[in-house]
Design an enzyme around this catalytic site. Structure first.
Site, PDB file in Angstrom:
ATOM      1  N   GLY A  46      -4.476  12.095   6.993  1.00 31.52           N
ATOM      2  CA  GLY A  46      -3.748  10.958   7.546  1.00 31.52           C
ATOM      3  C   GLY A  46      -2.253  11.185   7.432  1.00 31.52           C
ATOM      4  N   CYS A  91      -1.342  13.303  -1.616  1.00 35.13           N
ATOM      5  CA  CYS A  91      -0.460  12.785  -0.567  1.00 35.13           C
ATOM      6  C   CYS A  91       0.451  13.916  -0.101  1.00 35.13           C
ATOM      7  CB  CYS A  91       0.371  11.622  -1.115  1.00 35.13           C
ATOM      8  SG  CYS A  91       1.503  10.908   0.097  1.00 35.13           S
ATOM      9  N   LEU A  92       0.633  14.024   1.204  1.00 36.38           N
ATOM     10  CA  LEU A  92       1.529  15.053   1.743  1.00 36.38           C
ATOM     11  C   LEU A  92       2.961  14.844   1.260  1.00 36.38           C
ATOM     12  CD1 LEU A  92       0.143  15.169   5.404  1.00 36.38           C
ATOM     13  CD2 LEU A  92      -0.145  16.912   3.621  1.00 36.38           C
ATOM     14  N   HIS A 133      -4.410   3.875   1.900  1.00 31.93           N
ATOM     15  CA  HIS A 133      -3.312   4.765   1.490  1.00 31.93           C
ATOM     16  C   HIS A 133      -2.192   4.768   2.547  1.00 31.93           C
ATOM     17  CE1 HIS A 133      -1.922   8.811  -0.225  1.00 31.93           C
ATOM     18  NE2 HIS A 133      -1.358   8.824   0.972  1.00 31.93           N
ATOM     19  N   GLU A 134      -2.580   4.821   3.824  1.00 24.84           N
ATOM     20  CA  GLU A 134      -1.574   4.890   4.896  1.00 24.84           C
ATOM     21  C   GLU A 134      -0.852   3.548   5.072  1.00 24.84           C
ATOM     22  OE1 GLU A 134      -0.923   7.717   5.620  1.00 24.84           O
ATOM     23  OE2 GLU A 134      -2.796   8.776   5.240  1.00 24.84           O
ATOM     24  N   HIS A 137       1.888   3.283   2.703  1.00 24.89           N
ATOM     25  CA  HIS A 137       3.114   3.983   3.140  1.00 24.89           C
ATOM     26  C   HIS A 137       3.971   3.080   4.028  1.00 24.89           C
ATOM     27  CE1 HIS A 137       2.779   8.072   1.632  1.00 24.89           C
ATOM     28  NE2 HIS A 137       1.576   8.249   2.143  1.00 24.89           N
TER      29      HIS A 137
END
Ligand code: GNR
Ligand code: NI
Length: 178
Positions: A46, A91-92, A133-134, A137
């Site tokens: 994602g 997480c990226l 999670h997204e 953000h």
């Protein structure tokens, strides 16, 4: 298409809140396509617009094993949730670090598609966790906000040091997800 730069914790820009999207034009589609390209290149499941420094409420997701089931969610909202689970998250924007986070295993969510059409759906398991999670953000929140301040500070300092040395772990360079 072009790839976008992913911001890394503790960059302040990750604390921006995404703005609701009201205009559904080709500019928005291009951002969605660039986000998908960036997500696939980085081997993520994602990516949120806030992670690439664009403070709007759009996320892209692909939790399929075959990496060919892209999902674009605009102005996503969780309308129902059930069944807590503990999930080990990465997480990226926090490359190389993984921590257990409490989430919901089942959610109901609403969103708009690229045409501005309102939709509603249900998710469970990995997709449900990823959507939570997204959306975090888009609210300027990271998974490290759920762990202890001691651990968070340690991760922050390590990533600052690695960043200054140009040694941030890079998922683009490995053939698997780390
Ligand atoms: O690629 C990702 N993997 C992941 C694993 C467990 C829980 C959440 C995620 S999302 C993450 C990509 C990312 O950082 N999205 O914002
Ligand atoms: Ni993330």
């Amino acid at each position: 298409m072009s790839t976008l730069n992913i911001l890394h914790f503790p960059d302040n820009k990750l604390r921006q809140k995404g703005k609701d999207i009201e205009v559904f034009d080709s500019k928005l589609s291009k951002i969605a396509n660039d986000m998908l390209e960036t997500m696939y290149l980085s081997k993520g499941i994602g990516l949120a617009a806030v992670q690439v420094g664009i403070a709007i409420r759009m996320i892209v997701i692909d939790v399929s094993e075959t990496r060919n089931d892209p999902v674009i969610l605009i102005n996503p909202v969780i309308t129902d949730k059930a069944d807590e689970i503990i999930f080990e998250e990465g997480c990226l924007s926090v490359p190389g670090f993984y921590e257990k986070v409490e989430r919901f295993n089942k959610i109901k969510y609403s969103y708009k598609d690229l045409h501005g059409k309102s939709k509603e759906s249900n998710a469970d398991g990995l997709l449900a966790v990823c959507i939570q999670h997204e959306i975090d953000h888009l609210d300027g929140k990271l998974f490290v906000d759920y762990i202890s301040e001691i651990k968070r500070d340690r991760i922050s300092k390590k990533l600052q040091k690695l960043g200054s040395e140009g040694n941030i772990p890079d998922r683009k360079k490995v053939p698997y997800s780390i």
